[in-house]
Design a protein around this motif. Structure first.
Motif, PDB file in Angstrom:
ATOM      1  N   TRP A 129       0.836  -1.197   0.000  1.00 44.12           N
ATOM      2  CA  TRP A 129       0.000   0.000   0.000  1.00 44.12           C
ATOM      3  C   TRP A 129       0.879   1.257   0.000  1.00 44.12           C
ATOM      4  O   TRP A 129       0.658   2.183  -0.775  1.00 44.12           O
ATOM      5  N   THR A 130       1.899   1.272   0.856  1.00 47.00           N
ATOM      6  CA  THR A 130       2.787   2.430   0.971  1.00 47.00           C
ATOM      7  C   THR A 130       3.576   2.652  -0.313  1.00 47.00           C
ATOM      8  O   THR A 130       3.697   3.789  -0.789  1.00 47.00           O
ATOM      9  N   ILE A 131       4.114   1.599  -0.881  1.00 46.78           N
ATOM     10  CA  ILE A 131       4.877   1.715  -2.129  1.00 46.78           C
ATOM     11  C   ILE A 131       3.985   2.255  -3.242  1.00 46.78           C
ATOM     12  O   ILE A 131       4.387   3.140  -4.003  1.00 46.78           O
ATOM     13  N   THR A 132       2.782   1.739  -3.337  1.00 46.44           N
ATOM     14  CA  THR A 132       1.845   2.181  -4.374  1.00 46.44           C
ATOM     15  C   THR A 132       1.494   3.650  -4.190  1.00 46.44           C
ATOM     16  O   THR A 132       1.542   4.443  -5.143  1.00 46.44           O
ATOM     17  N   TYR A 133       1.149   4.035  -2.966  1.00 42.92           N
ATOM     18  CA  TYR A 133       0.789   5.426  -2.670  1.00 42.92           C
ATOM     19  C   TYR A 133       1.941   6.361  -3.014  1.00 42.92           C
ATOM     20  O   TYR A 133       1.744   7.394  -3.670  1.00 42.92           O
ATOM     21  N   ARG A 134       3.136   6.004  -2.575  1.00 42.71           N
ATOM     22  CA  ARG A 134       4.306   6.860  -2.854  1.00 42.71           C
ATOM     23  C   ARG A 134       4.588   6.952  -4.349  1.00 42.71           C
ATOM     24  O   ARG A 134       5.042   7.983  -4.847  1.00 42.71           O
ATOM     25  N   GLY A 135       4.333   5.866  -5.064  1.00 41.81           N
ATOM     26  CA  GLY A 135       4.505   5.899  -6.519  1.00 41.81           C
ATOM     27  C   GLY A 135       3.563   6.891  -7.175  1.00 41.81           C
ATOM     28  O   GLY A 135       3.962   7.639  -8.067  1.00 41.81           O
ATOM     29  N   PHE A 136       2.327   6.911  -6.723  1.00 37.70           N
ATOM     30  CA  PHE A 136       1.361   7.863  -7.279  1.00 37.70           C
ATOM     31  C   PHE A 136       1.732   9.303  -6.921  1.00 37.70           C
ATOM     32  O   PHE A 136       1.635  10.196  -7.770  1.00 37.70           O
ATOM     33  N   THR A 137       2.153   9.548  -5.685  1.00 35.89           N
ATOM     34  CA  THR A 137       2.537  10.924  -5.325  1.00 35.89           C
ATOM     35  C   THR A 137       3.799  11.350  -6.071  1.00 35.89           C
ATOM     36  O   THR A 137       3.935  12.518  -6.436  1.00 35.89           O
ATOM     37  N   ALA A 138       4.717  10.403  -6.327  1.00 29.99           N
ATOM     38  CA  ALA A 138       5.934  10.725  -7.080  1.00 29.99           C
ATOM     39  C   ALA A 138       5.614  11.107  -8.521  1.00 29.99           C
ATOM     40  O   ALA A 138       6.368  11.848  -9.158  1.00 29.99           O
ATOM     41  N   GLN A 139       4.480  10.625  -9.025  1.00 26.86           N
ATOM     42  CA  GLN A 139       4.058  10.967 -10.384  1.00 26.86           C
ATOM     43  C   GLN A 139       3.336  12.310 -10.428  1.00 26.86           C
ATOM     44  O   GLN A 139       2.906  12.744 -11.491  1.00 26.86           O
ATOM     45  N   GLY A 140       3.187  12.953  -9.264  1.00 20.27           N
ATOM     46  CA  GLY A 140       2.598  14.285  -9.227  1.00 20.27           C
ATOM     47  C   GLY A 140       1.137  14.336  -8.813  1.00 20.27           C
ATOM     48  O   GLY A 140       0.539  15.410  -8.826  1.00 20.27           O
TER      49      GLY A 140
END
Length: 64
Positions: free
Chosen positions: A20-31
């Motif tokens: 969940w954390t990896i996925t969330y951070r991936g989305f925030t890293a994409q802006g």
């Protein structure tokens, strides 16, 4: 629930939390905004868990 089952449950919860954390951070890293990232993360996790729970039973212990 025996100790092995409890250990497996806790490890499973830990893995889901990490994913969940990896996925969330991936989305925030994409802006994406925090709200958008959370919405997409929830959708991804729901789809993944739904897919896993619908997999055929292969005879493993504890499977539905």
């Amino acid at each position: 629930m025996n100790n092995n089952a409890l250990t497996e449950l806790m490890q499973g919860i830990g893995m889901l939390t990490e994913l969940w954390t990896i996925t969330y951070r991936g989305f925030t890293a994409q802006g994406l905004s925090e709200a958008e990232a959370m919405m997409h993360t929830k959708g991804f996790m729901a789809a993944m868990i739904d897919s896993i729970t619908k997999m055929p039973n292969d005879g493993q212990e504890g499977s539905k």
